[in-house]
Design a protein around this motif. Sequence first.
Motif, PDB file in Angstrom:
ATOM      1  N   ASP A  55       9.984  -6.611  21.324  1.00  0.00           N
ATOM      2  CA  ASP A  55      10.665  -7.798  21.094  1.00  0.00           C
ATOM      3  C   ASP A  55      11.620  -8.113  19.883  1.00  0.00           C
ATOM      4  N   ILE A  56      10.734  -7.554  18.965  1.00  0.00           N
ATOM      5  CA  ILE A  56      11.511  -7.923  17.604  1.00  0.00           C
ATOM      6  C   ILE A  56      11.265  -6.602  16.707  1.00  0.00           C
ATOM      7  N   ALA A  63       6.947  -0.341  16.402  1.00  0.00           N
ATOM      8  CA  ALA A  63       7.641   0.501  17.073  1.00  0.00           C
ATOM      9  C   ALA A  63       7.473   1.845  16.863  1.00  0.00           C
ATOM     10  N   ALA A  64       7.236   2.150  15.361  1.00  0.00           N
ATOM     11  CA  ALA A  64       6.856   3.768  15.324  1.00  0.00           C
ATOM     12  C   ALA A  64       5.469   4.037  15.706  1.00  0.00           C
ATOM     13  N   GLU A  65       4.588   3.241  15.596  1.00  0.00           N
ATOM     14  CA  GLU A  65       3.226   3.315  15.776  1.00  0.00           C
ATOM     15  C   GLU A  65       3.153   3.467  17.289  1.00  0.00           C
ATOM     16  N   ALA A  84      15.604  -8.022  19.161  1.00  0.00           N
ATOM     17  CA  ALA A  84      16.109  -9.032  17.735  1.00  0.00           C
ATOM     18  C   ALA A  84      15.395  -8.103  17.021  1.00  0.00           C
ATOM     19  N   ASN A  85      16.177  -8.510  15.467  1.00  0.00           N
ATOM     20  CA  ASN A  85      15.763  -7.988  14.322  1.00  0.00           C
ATOM     21  C   ASN A  85      15.514  -9.071  13.277  1.00  0.00           C
ATOM     22  N   ALA A  86      14.520  -8.767  12.484  1.00  0.00           N
ATOM     23  CA  ALA A  86      14.460  -9.901  11.416  1.00  0.00           C
ATOM     24  C   ALA A  86      14.796  -9.381  10.057  1.00  0.00           C
TER      25      ALA A  86
END
Length: 86
Positions: A55-56, A63-65, A84-86
């Motif tokens: 989601d973000i 994401a890596a884990e 999305a990115n923060a």
Amino acid sequence: GPSIAAPGFGVVAALRLKTFTRDSVGLSSADRQRNIAGRVRLRTPVAGPVLLVDDIVTTGATAAESVHVLQTGGAHVVAVLALANA
């Protein structure tokens, strides 16, 4: 919610966060990595090529884990899609 899949593709909720994972708001990048390490669990094993949808993405720790857990379970993660990115 609704799932959209093309022929030959499926949508699987393959991962879950282990209970008692601390909210990562306010944590540094290193603290986020420590917080999530070992906390992503494989719910449903998947094999073959996988597109991971997150989601973000803030630091990329989740994401890596998630990629690590999927690969350990036999999946071939070909890409990560962030909404999305923060």
